[in-house]
Every structure is written in C-alpha cells, then in structure tokens.
Design a protein around this motif. Structure first.
Motif, PDB file in Angstrom:
ATOM      1  N   GLY A  48       0.908  -1.285  -0.006  1.00  0.00           N
ATOM      2  CA  GLY A  48       0.056  -0.069  -0.041  1.00  0.00           C
ATOM      3  C   GLY A  48       0.801   1.369  -0.016  1.00  0.00           C
ATOM      4  N   GLU A  49       2.175   1.196   0.171  1.00  0.00           N
ATOM      5  CA  GLU A  49       3.033   2.110  -0.031  1.00  0.00           C
ATOM      6  C   GLU A  49       3.285   2.941  -1.578  1.00  0.00           C
ATOM      7  N   ILE A  50       3.057   3.785  -1.759  1.00  0.00           N
ATOM      8  CA  ILE A  50       3.454   4.451  -2.977  1.00  0.00           C
ATOM      9  C   ILE A  50       4.538   5.006  -3.266  1.00  0.00           C
ATOM     10  N   PHE A  51       5.126   4.756  -4.368  1.00  0.00           N
ATOM     11  CA  PHE A  51       6.438   5.430  -4.935  1.00  0.00           C
ATOM     12  C   PHE A  51       5.938   6.377  -6.068  1.00  0.00           C
ATOM     13  N   THR A 139     -12.985  15.591  -4.320  1.00  0.00           N
ATOM     14  CA  THR A 139     -13.395  16.182  -3.048  1.00  0.00           C
ATOM     15  C   THR A 139     -13.027  15.365  -1.838  1.00  0.00           C
ATOM     16  N   ASP A 140     -12.518  13.965  -2.072  1.00  0.00           N
ATOM     17  CA  ASP A 140     -12.228  13.278  -0.960  1.00  0.00           C
ATOM     18  C   ASP A 140     -10.744  13.796  -0.666  1.00  0.00           C
ATOM     19  N   THR A 141     -10.260  13.544   0.561  1.00  0.00           N
ATOM     20  CA  THR A 141      -8.844  13.927   0.880  1.00  0.00           C
ATOM     21  C   THR A 141      -8.079  12.690   0.751  1.00  0.00           C
ATOM     22  N   HIS A 142      -8.732  11.435   0.516  1.00  0.00           N
ATOM     23  CA  HIS A 142      -7.814  10.436   0.195  1.00  0.00           C
ATOM     24  C   HIS A 142      -8.296   9.719  -0.872  1.00  0.00           C
ATOM     25  N   LEU A 143      -7.323   9.085  -1.509  1.00  0.00           N
ATOM     26  CA  LEU A 143      -7.721   7.850  -2.831  1.00  0.00           C
ATOM     27  C   LEU A 143      -7.649   6.559  -2.068  1.00  0.00           C
ATOM     28  N   HIS A 144      -8.926   6.022  -2.351  1.00  0.00           N
ATOM     29  CA  HIS A 144      -9.173   4.643  -1.924  1.00  0.00           C
ATOM     30  C   HIS A 144      -9.046   3.776  -3.078  1.00  0.00           C
ATOM     31  N   ILE A 145      -8.134   2.605  -2.810  1.00  0.00           N
ATOM     32  CA  ILE A 145      -7.859   1.338  -3.716  1.00  0.00           C
ATOM     33  C   ILE A 145      -7.983   0.208  -2.885  1.00  0.00           C
ATOM     34  N   GLU A 146      -9.445  -0.108  -2.963  1.00  0.00           N
ATOM     35  CA  GLU A 146      -9.617  -0.975  -2.183  1.00  0.00           C
ATOM     36  C   GLU A 146      -9.605  -0.993  -0.614  1.00  0.00           C
ATOM     37  N   ASN A 147      -8.661  -1.518  -0.128  1.00  0.00           N
ATOM     38  CA  ASN A 147      -8.547  -1.332   1.504  1.00  0.00           C
ATOM     39  C   ASN A 147      -7.553  -0.146   1.809  1.00  0.00           C
ATOM     40  N   ILE A 148      -6.701   0.404   0.481  1.00  0.00           N
ATOM     41  CA  ILE A 148      -5.657   0.934   0.885  1.00  0.00           C
ATOM     42  C   ILE A 148      -6.518   2.813   0.900  1.00  0.00           C
ATOM     43  N   ARG A 149      -5.674   3.255   1.729  1.00  0.00           N
ATOM     44  CA  ARG A 149      -6.128   5.136   1.526  1.00  0.00           C
ATOM     45  C   ARG A 149      -4.637   5.503   1.560  1.00  0.00           C
ATOM     46  N   LEU A 189       2.181   1.396  -6.627  1.00  0.00           N
ATOM     47  CA  LEU A 189       2.274   0.838  -5.305  1.00  0.00           C
ATOM     48  C   LEU A 189       1.512  -1.005  -5.690  1.00  0.00           C
ATOM     49  N   TYR A 190       1.578  -1.640  -4.704  1.00  0.00           N
ATOM     50  CA  TYR A 190       0.928  -3.054  -4.726  1.00  0.00           C
ATOM     51  C   TYR A 190       0.028  -2.992  -3.656  1.00  0.00           C
ATOM     52  N   VAL A 191      -1.234  -3.931  -3.877  1.00  0.00           N
ATOM     53  CA  VAL A 191      -2.434  -3.896  -3.015  1.00  0.00           C
ATOM     54  C   VAL A 191      -2.443  -5.386  -2.778  1.00  0.00           C
ATOM     55  N   PRO A 192      -2.399  -5.792  -1.434  1.00  0.00           N
ATOM     56  CA  PRO A 192      -2.350  -7.440  -1.050  1.00  0.00           C
ATOM     57  C   PRO A 192      -3.756  -7.755  -1.579  1.00  0.00           C
ATOM     58  N   LYS A 193      -3.717  -9.184  -1.926  1.00  0.00           N
ATOM     59  CA  LYS A 193      -5.103  -9.667  -2.648  1.00  0.00           C
ATOM     60  C   LYS A 193      -5.382 -11.041  -1.657  1.00  0.00           C
ATOM     61  N   GLY A 194      -4.464 -11.344  -0.924  1.00  0.00           N
ATOM     62  CA  GLY A 194      -4.656 -12.578  -0.183  1.00  0.00           C
ATOM     63  C   GLY A 194      -3.208 -12.921   0.344  1.00  0.00           C
ATOM     64  N   LYS A 214      -1.511  -8.368 -11.969  1.00  0.00           N
ATOM     65  CA  LYS A 214      -2.328  -9.225 -10.966  1.00  0.00           C
ATOM     66  C   LYS A 214      -1.525 -10.479 -10.387  1.00  0.00           C
ATOM     67  N   GLY A 215      -1.942 -11.124  -9.485  1.00  0.00           N
ATOM     68  CA  GLY A 215      -1.341 -12.337  -8.755  1.00  0.00           C
ATOM     69  C   GLY A 215       0.300 -11.989  -8.706  1.00  0.00           C
ATOM     70  N   ILE A 216       0.752 -10.858  -8.447  1.00  0.00           N
ATOM     71  CA  ILE A 216       2.179 -10.794  -8.126  1.00  0.00           C
ATOM     72  C   ILE A 216       2.656 -11.411  -6.701  1.00  0.00           C
ATOM     73  N   SER A 217       3.755 -12.365  -6.845  1.00  0.00           N
ATOM     74  CA  SER A 217       4.158 -12.803  -5.532  1.00  0.00           C
ATOM     75  C   SER A 217       4.755 -11.785  -4.605  1.00  0.00           C
ATOM     76  N   THR A 218       4.368 -11.772  -3.370  1.00  0.00           N
ATOM     77  CA  THR A 218       4.922 -10.720  -2.525  1.00  0.00           C
ATOM     78  C   THR A 218       5.895 -11.358  -1.505  1.00  0.00           C
ATOM     79  N   ILE A 219       6.148 -12.835  -1.689  1.00  0.00           N
ATOM     80  CA  ILE A 219       6.976 -13.622  -0.793  1.00  0.00           C
ATOM     81  C   ILE A 219       8.569 -12.824  -0.863  1.00  0.00           C
TER      82      ILE A 219
END
Length: 281
Positions: A48-51, A139-149, A189-194, A214-219
C-alpha cells in the motif's frame, strides 16, 4: 489498512549508466541518449506504499515516455542494469513494468489470471476507447484503492506559478492534461489480495488506473522501478505523508485554503522559503 511510518523515498545508487542522481538522491536525470535510464527505489515498498514521482523535464525528438512498475530483483544482485525496462528487465523475470502513454493508460479488466502475475497492459498496445464519463473534481481527502488509503494532497501535479496556473491546476486534477506532461505525478504501489499475492496499481495525478498486473508474489521484497525513457528527461520523487501531517504541511494547507491564486502568496508577509513551498508543493 492502517497507516505505516513515513519512509523517506530515495533512488537506489544502482541505476542505468545514463542516469545522474542529485545529492539528495531524489532527482534522476538522463544525461544522454534515450536509453539506459532504469532506476530503482532505494528500499523495497511496503504493501500500500506508493512510490510517487513528478516529471521535471522532457526532451523533444524521442518517441516514448517514462515506464514504471515493480521488480522482485534486488538492484544489488544485478550484474548489469538492463538498458531498457521493457523488455530487458522484464525478460529477467519477476518484474512488471507499465509504459506510460499520452492516452489510454486505464486498464481493461480481463478474467484470466496466470501464475507469476498477469500483466493486463503495458500502456503500449491497448485498444483505443473513449471515456465518456464526466470529469469531476476530487473532493475526498484520500484516494481509496480497495482497503488502501493514500492522502490525495501530494498525488496531483501542479503547474508552475503563473497567470493561468489556477486554470492549469484544475486540468491536472481532472486528468485533462496528458499524463506525460511536465509536472504530472505518477506513482506505483501494490495492493495485497490474499496470502503472499498482490496487484500492481498505477496512479496518475490522483486517479487509479486499475490493476496493471495481477497475482504478483509478495514473498520476495518488491522494489519500485522507473525507466527515465525517451521523451522523459528528468523526474523527482514526491514524499507522501501517511500519518499526521508535518507542521510545514499544515501551514501550507492553511495558507492555500485562504488564497484565490498562488501568485497572491508573493504579497503575503511570509518567509521566502515558506512562500516557495506554498507555491510549488
């Protein structure tokens, strides 16, 4: 997702042969040719951290623009930094890179997901489509990408202060200007999906372009990768504050809220450093 401690973003000291970094390690300039401009984040990204980068300068005469994405290849482990991110870095495996174009950076969803991460688009050969949805101001103070703010404050590019900067700023906000324009801000950024998988998202001037892989390994740790390619000459990293805003940021927001035009900041009795910060950030 809960906010995490802010990390000062820098470029990795390992980079393409035509790249020069400034003393702060936050600005990358391609000094010659159109290639060998591959850069990496100094540290792996957290979920969820953006570069986030801003296009500082362009160079006429080249075809193509910057490329951005993620890689599980530790820059220190590379014998040679690839000349191109596409296809050279991607051919090494465990890398997902998206080519930013003047138009059509939105991702069209596809149902099939393959092992090792499915790349849904590289920004190079998407089918043309016309987005008929009306543009709206954020108008929103945050960008929402699924559960990421992500705080929206720094995500949108701003024009250089001038007579028409208030008009140009609104064009950045609504993504009317090409994302390849100077002062545009582009992030990855990358958003966890499981368990141990995630999707890669590209954000352009505060707007999510969708899951470009999609489906990028985060190991393995994932580094941001940026290719200062062709018409893109120079970029700088924009620091994003996830937790409590600094006093400097709070002062800037309070001042900007009460002025009509950024040029009016010059008339205020403020320290020159604060005036500069309010006009350019």
């Amino acid at each position: 997702m809960d906010p995490f401690p802010d990390q000062f973003m820098e470029f990795h000291p390992i980079h393409g042969t035509n790249v020069r970094l400034d003393q702060s390690g936050t600005q990358a300039t391609r000094v010659e040719s159109f290639a060998n401009g591959v850069c990496f984040s100094k540290y792996p990204l957290k979920p969820g951290e953006i570069f986030l980068i801003e296009i500082e300068d362009k160079e006429l005469g080249w075809c193509g623009h910057l490329r951005i994405g993620l890689t599980a290849n530790d820059p220190m482990s590379l014998e040679v930094v690839p000349e191109y991110s596409i296809p050279d870095l991607m051919d090494l495996g465990d890398s997902w890179v998206f080519a930013i174009t003047r138009n059509h950076n939105k991702i069209t969803e596809e149902p099939e997901v393959q092992e090792g991460g499915l790349r849904l688009g590289r920004g190079e050969a998407e089918e043309e489509h016309i987005n008929t949805a009306p543009k709206t101001f954020f108008t929103d103070t945050h960008l929402h990408i699924e559960n990421i703010r992500i705080p929206r404050d720094k995500l949108v590019g701003r024009s250089r202060p001038g007579r028409f900067s208030h008009i140009l700023d609104d064009l950045y906000k609504t993504n009317v200007l090409p994302p390849t324009a100077r002062r545009s801000r582009i992030g990855v950024l990358y958003v966890p999906k499981g368990k141990d998988v995630a999707d890669m998202h590209i954000v352009i001037n505060g707007e999510d372009m969708g899951a470009s892989a999609k489906g990028i390994s985060t190991i393995q740790p994932l580094y941001a990768v940026l290719d200062v390619f062709a018409a893109t000459k120079c970029v700088r990293i924009v620091q994003v504050e996830y937790g409590f805003s600094s006093l400097q940021t709070l002062c800037r927001k309070a001042i900007q809220k009460h002025i009509v035009h950024r040029m009016a900041i010059d008339w205020l009795e403020l320290p020159e450093a604060l005036k500069h910060y309010c006009k350019y950030e």
